[in-house]
Design a protein around this motif. Structure first.
Motif, short mmCIF file in Angstrom:
data_model
loop_
_atom_site.label_atom_id
_atom_site.label_comp_id
_atom_site.label_asym_id
_atom_site.label_seq_id
_atom_site.Cartn_x
_atom_site.Cartn_y
_atom_site.Cartn_z
N GLY A 250 0.78 -1.23 0.00
CA GLY A 250 0.00 0.00 0.00
C GLY A 250 0.81 1.27 0.00
O GLY A 250 0.25 2.36 0.10
N LEU A 251 2.12 1.17 -0.10
CA LEU A 251 2.96 2.37 -0.11
C LEU A 251 3.12 2.87 -1.55
O LEU A 251 3.21 2.06 -2.47
CB LEU A 251 4.35 2.07 0.46
CG LEU A 251 4.43 1.64 1.91
CD1 LEU A 251 5.84 1.19 2.25
CD2 LEU A 251 4.00 2.77 2.82
N PRO A 252 3.18 4.17 -1.72
CA PRO A 252 3.51 4.68 -3.06
C PRO A 252 4.90 4.18 -3.47
O PRO A 252 5.77 3.94 -2.62
CB PRO A 252 3.52 6.20 -2.88
CG PRO A 252 2.80 6.46 -1.59
CD PRO A 252 2.96 5.23 -0.76
N LEU A 253 5.12 4.01 -4.75
CA LEU A 253 6.36 3.44 -5.27
C LEU A 253 7.59 4.20 -4.77
O LEU A 253 8.56 3.58 -4.32
CB LEU A 253 6.34 3.43 -6.80
CG LEU A 253 7.59 2.87 -7.46
CD1 LEU A 253 7.83 1.43 -7.03
CD2 LEU A 253 7.49 2.99 -8.97
N GLU A 254 7.56 5.51 -4.82
CA GLU A 254 8.73 6.30 -4.39
C GLU A 254 9.05 6.07 -2.91
O GLU A 254 10.21 5.94 -2.53
CB GLU A 254 8.50 7.79 -4.66
CG GLU A 254 8.55 8.16 -6.12
CD GLU A 254 9.90 7.85 -6.77
OE1 GLU A 254 10.95 8.12 -6.14
OE2 GLU A 254 9.90 7.33 -7.89
N GLU A 255 8.02 6.01 -2.08
CA GLU A 255 8.24 5.77 -0.65
C GLU A 255 8.76 4.36 -0.41
O GLU A 255 9.67 4.15 0.40
CB GLU A 255 6.94 5.99 0.13
CG GLU A 255 7.12 5.89 1.62
CD GLU A 255 5.84 6.16 2.40
OE1 GLU A 255 5.81 5.84 3.59
OE2 GLU A 255 4.87 6.69 1.82
N ALA A 256 8.19 3.39 -1.12
CA ALA A 256 8.65 2.01 -0.99
C ALA A 256 10.12 1.89 -1.41
O ALA A 256 10.90 1.19 -0.75
CB ALA A 256 7.77 1.08 -1.82
#
Length: 77
Positions: free
Chosen positions: A28-34
């Motif tokens: 559920g994390l945005p790609l950049e944050e992940a």
């Protein structure tokens, strides 16, 4: 914010790494944050490995020499 990785103790680095793994596994994390979490997690894993290697170098075994005296010898794998 977060402490610099090279300043973390083994326990601090491991706890943060475990937190990051849980967050990544949760999804559920945005790609950049992940990706940012993954990169920090990789650096934390490297820090833990470095600290373990340093600790292993300091481990010494007690042994008796030929005269029966106890001496410290470096740990060997």
């Amino acid at each position: 914010m977060d402490k610099a990785i090279q300043e973390l103790t083994f326990e601090e680095a491991l706890m943060e790494l475990e937190r990051i793994v849980r967050a990544l596994e949760g999804g559920g994390l945005p790609l950049e944050e992940a990706m940012a979490l993954y990169e920090r997690g990789r650096a934390l894993a490297d820090r833990c490995q470095q600290l373990l290697q340093e600790a292993q170098l300091r481990v010494q075994l007690l042994e008796r020499n030929e005269s029966g005296a106890i001496q410290l010898t470096p740990f060997e794998e």
